[in-house]
Each structure stands twice: as C-alpha cells, then as structure tokens.
Design a protein around this motif. Structure first.
Motif, PDB file in Angstrom:
ATOM      1  N   HIS A   2       0.853  -1.190   0.000  1.00 37.34           N
ATOM      2  CA  HIS A   2       0.000   0.000   0.000  1.00 37.34           C
ATOM      3  C   HIS A   2       0.889   1.240   0.000  1.00 37.34           C
ATOM      4  N   LYS A   3       0.482   2.236  -0.718  1.00 36.37           N
ATOM      5  CA  LYS A   3       1.201   3.510  -0.660  1.00 36.37           C
ATOM      6  C   LYS A   3       0.714   4.238   0.589  1.00 36.37           C
ATOM      7  N   VAL A   4       1.584   4.401   1.562  1.00 35.10           N
ATOM      8  CA  VAL A   4       1.204   4.899   2.888  1.00 35.10           C
ATOM      9  C   VAL A   4       0.560   6.285   2.826  1.00 35.10           C
ATOM     10  N   GLU A   5       1.039   7.130   1.904  1.00 34.58           N
ATOM     11  CA  GLU A   5       0.504   8.488   1.808  1.00 34.58           C
ATOM     12  C   GLU A   5      -0.969   8.508   1.394  1.00 34.58           C
ATOM     13  N   ALA A  51       2.997   2.735   8.667  1.00 28.07           N
ATOM     14  CA  ALA A  51       3.891   2.850   7.512  1.00 28.07           C
ATOM     15  C   ALA A  51       4.710   1.575   7.318  1.00 28.07           C
ATOM     16  N   GLU A  52       5.246   1.051   8.400  1.00 30.03           N
ATOM     17  CA  GLU A  52       6.045  -0.168   8.275  1.00 30.03           C
ATOM     18  C   GLU A  52       5.196  -1.323   7.757  1.00 30.03           C
ATOM     19  N   GLY A  53       3.993  -1.439   8.271  1.00 31.18           N
ATOM     20  CA  GLY A  53       3.097  -2.497   7.802  1.00 31.18           C
ATOM     21  C   GLY A  53       2.739  -2.345   6.336  1.00 31.18           C
ATOM     22  N   SER A  58       3.042  -8.814   2.859  1.00 27.21           N
ATOM     23  CA  SER A  58       1.813  -9.608   2.948  1.00 27.21           C
ATOM     24  C   SER A  58       0.773  -8.901   3.808  1.00 27.21           C
ATOM     25  N   ARG A  59      -0.454  -9.279   3.593  1.00 28.75           N
ATOM     26  CA  ARG A  59      -1.553  -8.743   4.409  1.00 28.75           C
ATOM     27  C   ARG A  59      -1.389  -9.140   5.869  1.00 28.75           C
ATOM     28  N   LYS A  60      -0.903 -10.355   6.093  1.00 28.34           N
ATOM     29  CA  LYS A  60      -0.704 -10.834   7.470  1.00 28.34           C
ATOM     30  C   LYS A  60       0.288  -9.941   8.213  1.00 28.34           C
ATOM     31  N   LYS A 114     -10.976  -5.398   6.967  1.00 26.89           N
ATOM     32  CA  LYS A 114     -11.010  -5.309   5.507  1.00 26.89           C
ATOM     33  C   LYS A 114      -9.856  -6.087   4.868  1.00 26.89           C
ATOM     34  N   LEU A 115      -8.701  -6.078   5.540  1.00 26.84           N
ATOM     35  CA  LEU A 115      -7.542  -6.803   5.001  1.00 26.84           C
ATOM     36  C   LEU A 115      -7.779  -8.302   5.105  1.00 26.84           C
TER      37      LEU A 115
END
Length: 115
Positions: A2-5, A51-53, A58-60, A114-115
């Motif tokens: 995911h783009k964190v911004e 941000a790190e996630g 992976s989604r996990k 949702k993830l």
C-alpha cells in the motif's frame, strides 16, 4: 503493498502525532523525561507502525503492524487520560486528542477487518 501516503488512517495518525507534540509542549519541564517522553513515543509509534506495515509483503504482516499501532493508540489514550486525572493540562485541551485517538482505533479495527 500500500502507498502509505494514500492511507487515511496514516494521515489521521500523523495529525494525532502533531497534536500530541503541541499538547505536551505545555507540560512542565519536570515531566520532560517521564510522561512527556512516553507520550511522544506512543504517538510516533502509531503512524510509524502503519507505515512499516504498509511496506511489508503480505496482508498478514500488515495486520500485525496495524495491531501494534492499535496497542500504541490505547497506551496513548491511557496517558492522555492520566494528564487529565493529574490536572497537568485542562481537560478541554486533551479531550479532542483523545477523541481523535479513539477515531483512529475504530479506523484501525475496520481496516484490519477489511484486510
């Protein structure tokens, strides 16, 4: 991943962190290495873990870091309540930040589902 911004939860947590920094600047210098330091660390932990996630593969892993961010938000909420209970800063200044913290907790939970 995911783009964190582009993540609303990340944007809100940056807003929360800035509000926390402004708030704790009102605390006495006696609290600099105690409550102030701990509150800042909690606040910074929230957008940092999001941000790190987001940067993980992976989604996990993303959910794991969202979980850490959520824990930090509850820790922050507790410390903000302590500021009120100890009469260190007026409740009217702290309460909007607590409400933002709760909003982020709800967003985080919904995002994890949702993830």
């Amino acid at each position: 991943m995911h783009k964190v911004e582009n993540l609303k939860i990340w944007e809100k947590s940056i807003e929360l962190t800035k509000a926390v920094y402004l708030l704790v600047s009102e605390l006495s210098s006696d609290e600099k290495f105690g409550l102030t330091s701990q509150i800042k660390r909690c606040a910074i932990s929230i957008p940092s873990n999001i941000a790190e996630g987001a940067g993980r593969n992976s989604r996990k892993e993303f959910k794991h870091f969202l979980s850490i961010a959520n824990g930090s938000s509850y820790e922050l909420q507790t410390q903000l309540i302590l500021i009120i209970e100890l009469d260190l800063i007026n409740k009217s200044k702290v309460q909007p930040i607590i409400e933002l913290c709760i909003e982020i907790q709800k967003m985080n939970y919904a995002f994890q589902q949702k993830l």
